[in-house]
Design a protein around this motif. Structure first.
Motif: not given
Ligand SMILES: [Fe+2]
Length: 307
Positions: A155, A206, A221, A223, A258, A262, A272, A307
């Motif tokens: 994501h 997500h 960020h 991930a 999760q 990071y 991440e 997140a």
């Molecule tokens: Fe994330």
């Protein structure tokens, strides 16, 4: 009805002045160089995507994200409705791309027809024992010291000026479904975690998150999913041993569930590592969550806001 329903995120693109420095960091982070030429660096994970991270030579920055359409028919419908050209994707794996701008000016590429690559051969995951079930019997666990193994991109999170405008655009264009919408006690909506609409097929909690920001739009960020908790923790120690900049972690989020960790690349972009996230279907619907749930951890390091 959305124009199409994307099925996943495909890759993220950056610009950086020194590709060798980016390559060195990403190798420590657990990505694998697949191709570089003409001032472009392509890095892949151990999974089936031909690449998940692209860097072009230039001033440091985030250059956009790519989403994967189900097939060429969906891409052609997108191109027709948005009056954009379908261009060949001149990159490992080939395929075709339609390039759009979201309401905040981010470049959003939609790709189809990329050739999958063979997964990289890595050692099998040694099973975990718990008090309830023993999957590892008469077998020791000895972990190899080194980088995590990034398997796939999972994501990215964008900080946007007008959350509702961005949300509308992404939902109407790509069919995203809200998993958790973040609402303050005063009723102000601060953002949302959005998942792909894959019907009865389970998908990440997500694939995209949008966060309201008073500052200029930016990547919050990107991930990357690693193999499992051992792989994440070994990679954490390795990144630390190599002197890279930790940002937040290790911990377990509430929203999405999760385990996260990071780090920052040499130019400050946050990447991440994550593992063991929630998987939902269309039938799981949408819910609202508080800012406290957004920031909370179930265990591990308390920290920042997204997140
Ligand atoms: Fe994330």
């Amino acid at each position: 009805m959305s124009v199409l329903a994307v099925e996943d995120i495909a890759y993220v693109r950056f610009t950086a002045p020194r590709l060798s420095e980016m390559q060195a960091f990403l190798s420590d982070f657990g990505l694998f160089e697949t191709f570089s030429a003409d001032g472009i660096l392509y890095m892949r994970g151990a999974g089936r995507s031909p690449y998940v991270h692209v860097t072009e030579q230039g001033r440091p920055g985030f250059a956009g994200l790519a989403l994967r359409a189900r097939d060429m028919a969906d891409l052609e419908r997108l191109a027709a409705t948005q009056k954009q050209a379908i261009e060949p994707l001149n990159a490992p794996g080939g395929g075709a791309v339609v390039r759009l701008r979201d309401p905040d000016g981010f470049c959003v590429e939609v790709v189809a027809g990329q050739s999958a690559v063979e997964p990289l051969l890595v050692e099998p995951i040694v099973p975990w024992n718990s008090a309830a079930s023993t999957h590892r019997v008469r077998q020791t666990k000895r972990l190899r010291i080194g980088p995590s193994h990034v398997v796939r991109l999972g994501h990215c999170v964008l900080a946007v000026r007008d959350f509702r405008a961005a949300e509308r655009w992404y939902k109407e264009m790509f069919g995203f479904i809200t998993s958790d919408e973040i609402v303050t006690a005063e009723g102000l909506v601060l953002g949302a975690f959005l998942r792909c609409d894959r019907g009865d097929t389970a998908t990440d909690h997500h694939t995209l998150a949008l966060a309201l920001s008073a500052q200029a739009p930016r990547l919050e960020h990107a991930a990357f999913e690693v193999r499992d908790l051992d792989d994440l923790m070994v990679g954490h120690d390795y990144l630390a041993s190599r002197g890279h900049a930790a940002s937040w972690g290790v911990g377990r989020h509430v929203l999405g569930s999760q385990v996260f960790d990071y780090w920052r690349d040499p130019w400050g972009h946050t990447l991440e590592h994550w593992t063991d996230g929630d998987l939902l279907t269309r039938a799981d619907g949408s819910r609202q969550a508080s800012i406290e749930e957004l920031r909370a951890v179930q265990w591990g390091a308390p920290g920042s806001a997204s997140a």
